[in-house]
Design a protein around this motif. Structure first.
Motif, PDB file in Angstrom:
ATOM      1  N   LEU A 297       0.822  -1.216   0.000  1.00  0.00           N
ATOM      2  CA  LEU A 297       0.000   0.000   0.000  1.00  0.00           C
ATOM      3  C   LEU A 297       0.852   1.261   0.000  1.00  0.00           C
ATOM      4  O   LEU A 297       0.433   2.289  -0.542  1.00  0.00           O
ATOM      5  CB  LEU A 297      -0.933  -0.011   1.209  1.00  0.00           C
ATOM      6  CG  LEU A 297      -1.858   1.194   1.390  1.00  0.00           C
ATOM      7  CD1 LEU A 297      -2.750   1.412   0.166  1.00  0.00           C
ATOM      8  CD2 LEU A 297      -2.703   1.036   2.647  1.00  0.00           C
ATOM      9  N   ASP A 298       2.051   1.192   0.580  1.00  0.00           N
ATOM     10  CA  ASP A 298       2.887   2.392   0.655  1.00  0.00           C
ATOM     11  C   ASP A 298       3.610   2.704  -0.650  1.00  0.00           C
ATOM     12  O   ASP A 298       4.464   3.587  -0.692  1.00  0.00           O
ATOM     13  CB  ASP A 298       3.889   2.305   1.812  1.00  0.00           C
ATOM     14  CG  ASP A 298       4.917   1.202   1.648  1.00  0.00           C
ATOM     15  OD1 ASP A 298       4.895   0.481   0.627  1.00  0.00           O
ATOM     16  OD2 ASP A 298       5.758   1.047   2.564  1.00  0.00           O
TER      17      ASP A 298
ATOM     18  N   TYR B 134      -7.819  -3.062  -1.180  1.00  0.00           N
ATOM     19  CA  TYR B 134      -6.991  -3.273   0.005  1.00  0.00           C
ATOM     20  C   TYR B 134      -7.794  -3.614   1.261  1.00  0.00           C
ATOM     21  O   TYR B 134      -7.209  -3.857   2.321  1.00  0.00           O
ATOM     22  CB  TYR B 134      -6.122  -2.033   0.255  1.00  0.00           C
ATOM     23  CG  TYR B 134      -4.959  -1.960  -0.698  1.00  0.00           C
ATOM     24  CD1 TYR B 134      -3.773  -2.647  -0.426  1.00  0.00           C
ATOM     25  CD2 TYR B 134      -5.054  -1.253  -1.888  1.00  0.00           C
ATOM     26  CE1 TYR B 134      -2.714  -2.611  -1.321  1.00  0.00           C
ATOM     27  CE2 TYR B 134      -4.001  -1.207  -2.786  1.00  0.00           C
ATOM     28  CZ  TYR B 134      -2.835  -1.891  -2.486  1.00  0.00           C
ATOM     29  OH  TYR B 134      -1.783  -1.870  -3.378  1.00  0.00           O
TER      30      TYR B 134
ATOM     31  N   GLU C  53      -8.846   5.723   4.899  1.00  0.00           N
ATOM     32  CA  GLU C  53      -7.517   5.133   5.108  1.00  0.00           C
ATOM     33  C   GLU C  53      -6.740   5.060   3.801  1.00  0.00           C
ATOM     34  O   GLU C  53      -5.533   5.345   3.771  1.00  0.00           O
ATOM     35  CB  GLU C  53      -7.655   3.740   5.726  1.00  0.00           C
ATOM     36  CG  GLU C  53      -8.131   3.728   7.154  1.00  0.00           C
ATOM     37  CD  GLU C  53      -8.460   2.328   7.641  1.00  0.00           C
ATOM     38  OE1 GLU C  53      -8.067   2.007   8.771  1.00  0.00           O
ATOM     39  OE2 GLU C  53      -9.110   1.564   6.888  1.00  0.00           O
ATOM     40  N   PHE C  54      -7.428   4.681   2.728  1.00  0.00           N
ATOM     41  CA  PHE C  54      -6.755   4.603   1.432  1.00  0.00           C
ATOM     42  C   PHE C  54      -6.320   5.988   0.972  1.00  0.00           C
ATOM     43  O   PHE C  54      -5.211   6.161   0.447  1.00  0.00           O
ATOM     44  CB  PHE C  54      -7.674   3.959   0.397  1.00  0.00           C
ATOM     45  CG  PHE C  54      -7.025   3.694  -0.923  1.00  0.00           C
ATOM     46  CD1 PHE C  54      -6.110   2.676  -1.079  1.00  0.00           C
ATOM     47  CD2 PHE C  54      -7.327   4.478  -2.032  1.00  0.00           C
ATOM     48  CE1 PHE C  54      -5.499   2.431  -2.302  1.00  0.00           C
ATOM     49  CE2 PHE C  54      -6.734   4.247  -3.262  1.00  0.00           C
ATOM     50  CZ  PHE C  54      -5.813   3.218  -3.393  1.00  0.00           C
TER      51      PHE C  54
ATOM     52  N   GLN D 277      -5.640   8.569   2.865  1.00  0.00           N
ATOM     53  CA  GLN D 277      -4.527   9.012   3.706  1.00  0.00           C
ATOM     54  C   GLN D 277      -3.218   8.358   3.267  1.00  0.00           C
ATOM     55  O   GLN D 277      -2.173   9.017   3.183  1.00  0.00           O
ATOM     56  CB  GLN D 277      -4.818   8.680   5.168  1.00  0.00           C
ATOM     57  CG  GLN D 277      -3.749   9.172   6.135  1.00  0.00           C
ATOM     58  CD  GLN D 277      -4.105   8.867   7.584  1.00  0.00           C
ATOM     59  OE1 GLN D 277      -4.823   7.914   7.880  1.00  0.00           O
ATOM     60  NE2 GLN D 277      -3.619   9.682   8.498  1.00  0.00           N
ATOM     61  N   ALA D 278      -3.268   7.055   2.974  1.00  0.00           N
ATOM     62  CA  ALA D 278      -2.059   6.339   2.572  1.00  0.00           C
ATOM     63  C   ALA D 278      -1.523   6.839   1.240  1.00  0.00           C
ATOM     64  O   ALA D 278      -0.315   7.098   1.096  1.00  0.00           O
ATOM     65  CB  ALA D 278      -2.346   4.836   2.493  1.00  0.00           C
ATOM     66  N   THR D 279      -2.397   6.994   0.242  1.00  0.00           N
ATOM     67  CA  THR D 279      -1.924   7.416  -1.078  1.00  0.00           C
ATOM     68  C   THR D 279      -1.461   8.867  -1.072  1.00  0.00           C
ATOM     69  O   THR D 279      -0.538   9.230  -1.821  1.00  0.00           O
ATOM     70  CB  THR D 279      -3.015   7.202  -2.146  1.00  0.00           C
ATOM     71  OG1 THR D 279      -4.239   7.826  -1.731  1.00  0.00           O
ATOM     72  CG2 THR D 279      -3.255   5.721  -2.375  1.00  0.00           C
TER      73      THR D 279
ATOM     74  N   ASN E 101       1.957   8.754   0.324  1.00  0.00           N
ATOM     75  CA  ASN E 101       2.859   8.252  -0.711  1.00  0.00           C
ATOM     76  C   ASN E 101       3.210   9.345  -1.709  1.00  0.00           C
ATOM     77  O   ASN E 101       4.371   9.476  -2.125  1.00  0.00           O
ATOM     78  CB  ASN E 101       2.210   7.078  -1.453  1.00  0.00           C
ATOM     79  CG  ASN E 101       1.920   5.899  -0.557  1.00  0.00           C
ATOM     80  OD1 ASN E 101       2.454   5.795   0.549  1.00  0.00           O
ATOM     81  ND2 ASN E 101       1.056   5.012  -1.014  1.00  0.00           N
TER      82      ASN E 101
END
Length: 268
Positions: free
Chosen positions: A201-202, A239, A245-246, A248-250, A253
């Protein structure tokens, strides 16, 4: 609007005629959908002044420039000095898009490879991420990028990733990122979703590649940055996490890869 997940469209083409006369509305709709930043991509260096002007006009927009592989045979070969000079602009945050496309333009494979190597060197010298378009050229793409990394490390995103799983693994092993576009939302794109599901995911970014590849329910019509939110929903499903959450993660990144955009945001 403040409760919406904040996301980034890491690759769009706001200078294309499809958006002529509508940019204020297009960008307003993106912001209303939670898209806080956009990177508009110049694909022919002679158009760079117009693309730069968009980034200078809108606080939310950054830009990158390079020679698209499908036009590499039609355009003057970009020089290292030219790309380094462009990279001095405070809102210029990436090198490309560049790459290889043998699906439609295999006859220009040799000049595409020369062009790609110039862009790799520019990414190495400037520290800005390389933005790669790859289609039907997996073996040559892997070879050129692997050789480049061995010579001098650089960062890179495989934009609008829809190639095979082997190239994805090779690119991830090099430390590169994969960007998810509207293709991942198409019903028949389970193979693409599987590739993303197998990736960390990262290492995932979001993009529209607008005006192309609009996700449902807009498929077949003009895509625009606001629809990044629709691809984010698919990404979250892939995911098994929430859209927040997705997002925030992207976004994290994006800030890691496009560090110049992140530092500009912080400074402003």
């Amino acid at each position: 609007m403040t409760d919406l997940p904040q996301i980034v469209d890491s690759h769009c083409h706001l200078d294309f005629p499809d958006f002529e006369g509508e940019l204020p509305e297009v960008i307003a709709r993106a912001k209303a959908a939670g898209v806080t930043r956009m990177v508009t991509i110049c694909t022919r260096l002679r158009n760079e002044p117009a693309v730069r002007a968009i980034a200078e006009t809108y606080p939310e927009v950054f830009y990158a420039a390079g020679t698209h592989p499908m036009s590499a045979a039609e355009e003057p070969l970009a020089t290292l000095d030219e790309l380094i000079t462009l990279a001095a602009h405070p809102k210029f945050v990436g090198i490309g898009e560049t790459g290889l496309d043998y699906h439609y333009t295999a006859d220009s494979a040799e000049v595409q490879q020369v062009s790609l190597r110039v862009h790799v060197e520019a990414a190495q010298e400037t520290g800005l991420p390389l933005i790669i378009h790859s289609r039907a050229a997996d073996a040559d793409m892997a070879q050129i990028l692997t050789e480049g990394m061995k010579a001098k490390p650089f960062s890179c995103v495989m934009h609008c990733y829809s190639s095979g799983p082997e190239l994805a693994r090779q690119m991830l092993d090099l430390g590169f990122y994969l960007s998810m576009s509207g293709i991942a939302t198409f019903p028949r794109s389970q193979d693409v979703r599987d590739i993303f599901a197998a990736a960390p995911l990262d290492r995932i970014l979001l993009e529209t590649d607008s005006p192309y590849l609009a996700p449902p329910p807009h498929r077949g019509r003009r895509n625009e940055p606001a629809y990044t939110a629709l691809t984010a929903k698919t990404g979250a499903e892939v995911y098994g996490i929430s859209v927040a959450e997705f997002a925030q993660a992207t976004t994290a990144n994006f800030d890691r890869l496009f560090a110049k955009a992140a530092s500009y945001e912080a400074a402003s």
